[in-house]
Write a protein that holds these residues in place. Structure first.
Motif, short mmCIF file in Angstrom:
data_model
loop_
_atom_site.label_atom_id
_atom_site.label_comp_id
_atom_site.label_asym_id
_atom_site.label_seq_id
_atom_site.Cartn_x
_atom_site.Cartn_y
_atom_site.Cartn_z
N ARG A 59 5.40 -5.34 4.60
CA ARG A 59 5.14 -4.60 3.37
C ARG A 59 5.86 -5.33 2.24
O ARG A 59 6.96 -4.96 1.83
N THR A 60 5.22 -6.37 1.75
CA THR A 60 5.88 -7.32 0.86
C THR A 60 5.46 -7.18 -0.60
O THR A 60 6.00 -7.87 -1.46
N GLY A 98 0.68 8.58 1.68
CA GLY A 98 0.82 7.47 2.63
C GLY A 98 1.63 6.30 2.12
O GLY A 98 1.69 5.26 2.78
N TYR A 99 2.25 6.42 0.94
CA TYR A 99 3.01 5.31 0.38
C TYR A 99 4.42 5.24 0.99
O TYR A 99 4.99 6.25 1.40
N HIS A 100 4.96 4.01 1.04
CA HIS A 100 6.26 3.76 1.64
C HIS A 100 7.30 3.67 0.52
O HIS A 100 7.49 2.64 -0.11
N ILE A 143 8.10 1.25 -4.17
CA ILE A 143 7.11 1.51 -3.14
C ILE A 143 6.68 0.16 -2.58
O ILE A 143 6.39 -0.78 -3.33
N LEU A 144 6.67 0.04 -1.27
CA LEU A 144 6.40 -1.23 -0.60
C LEU A 144 5.14 -1.10 0.24
O LEU A 144 5.05 -0.23 1.11
N ALA A 179 -3.38 -4.87 -3.71
CA ALA A 179 -4.29 -3.79 -4.08
C ALA A 179 -3.65 -2.42 -3.80
O ALA A 179 -3.77 -1.49 -4.61
N GLU A 180 -2.97 -2.30 -2.68
CA GLU A 180 -2.30 -1.04 -2.36
C GLU A 180 -1.18 -0.74 -3.35
O GLU A 180 -0.98 0.40 -3.76
N ALA A 181 -0.44 -1.78 -3.74
CA ALA A 181 0.64 -1.60 -4.71
C ALA A 181 0.08 -1.18 -6.06
O ALA A 181 0.66 -0.33 -6.75
#
Length: 313
Positions: A141-142, A221-223, A233-234, A239-241
């Motif tokens: 998760r970078t 669902g975010y970290h 948030i990782l 796209a997710e970020a």
């Protein structure tokens, strides 16, 4: 709304006014040895007849004659030259009562707060927050949303905060006290926003408010890793970020908060970033220790890592 009894059989206010709870609160405040409030009564002066003061304090609350004092303003320098933070410091008497209330509420909320938050919580530290970040890095998760809330402590909406407390707590007995303290937070009974940095209760109130951010972001669902009003948030992809940026912006708007635009950005370990004074790269991190720069390779938390408190902007 009728009072709901707590698990002890007495309401929260009664718990906070128990002699042993007030005594422990006084010991904590005395050990901190802070400056006097606007009444100029120091810790040393309070100590001369602390037992009588505790009795009178509890009596005034029970008889509805207790009124908090105005807050003493104190400006302290930030790390950046020319920038200052404003602390708003209650009197020793008000600090003791706030500490007692915080001590009663803390176990209740610790059972509810999520694992993703680390600031202002007993048994949790900056070291643990860094460890969680390293675990996310090891799991690829970078891509990172590095976020900061604009003027958080000045922006907390009192009505929302009291609504959250009422929804959470087993009874409403502490709400009038907390409402009184909020009214004093910026020196005006008309103020409707802000919680004072420098108050013993404010750290807990900050987490009560931002617990809603934790619930919403992790529910999507975010970290998330949060330390007070600073959070990241990782995620595995850019796209997710980016999606996290938009979703969290909407969550903050619902809380009547917003990003601090100059301190919020999409980044990655490859680009390198600094969070809470710790600088992260793809395979190392570094921090200051006794005026030295310590760099650590891999995903292990350095044994010398200092649990220094981050400075909040």
């Amino acid at each position: 709304m009728p009072a709901r009894q707590g698990f002890t059989g007495i309401n929260l206010l009664q718990q906070a006014l128990q002699p042993d709870v007030l005594r422990r609160a006084w010991v904590t405040i005395a050990e901190n040895d802070g400056i006097p409030g606007v009444d100029s009564i120091s810790i040393q002066r309070w100590r001369r007849n602390w037992e009588e003061r505790l009795v009178e304090l509890a009596k005034s609350v029970r008889s509805n004659t207790y009124q908090p004092h105005k807050l003493r303003l104190r400006h302290i320098p930030k790390r950046k030259p020319g920038e200052f933070r404003t602390l708003r410091i209650p009197t020793v008497t008000d600090r003791v009562l706030q500490r007692a209330v915080a001590d009663v509420l803390m176990p209740f909320y610790e059972a509810r707060f999520l694992d993703c938050s680390y600031g202002y919580r007993p048994g949790r530290s900056l070291k643990q927050a860094v460890q969680r970040i390293l675990i996310h890095r090891a799991n690829d998760r970078t891509h990172v949303l590095d976020a900061d809330i604009d003027a958080f402590f000045d922006s907390v909406d009192h009505e929302l905060l009291l609504r959250f407390l009422q929804a959470d707590l087993p009874d409403d007995s502490l709400l009038p006290l907390i409402s009184l303290w909020l009214e004093k937070s910026h020196g005006s009974s008309a103020a409707s926003r802000g919680i004072p940095m420098g108050s013993p209760l404010s750290p807990l109130l900050a987490n009560v408010f931002l617990h809603r951010l934790d619930l919403s972001a992790t529910g999507l669902g975010y970290h998330l890793v949060r330390y007070a009003d600073d959070f990241i948030i990782l995620e595995e992809s850019e796209a997710e970020a980016r999606l996290a940026y938009t979703d969290v912006q909407a969550i903050l708007q619902h809380l009547q908060l917003s990003y601090e635009p100059q301190k919020t950005r999409l980044t990655s370990f490859a680009e390198e970033f600094t969070f809470l004074g710790v600088h992260f790269t793809p395979d190392t991190y570094r921090y200051s220790w006794e005026d030295k720069q310590i760099e650590v390779e891999g995903n292990e938390v350095d044994a010398l890592f200092s649990d220094f408190g981050p400075e909040y902007d």
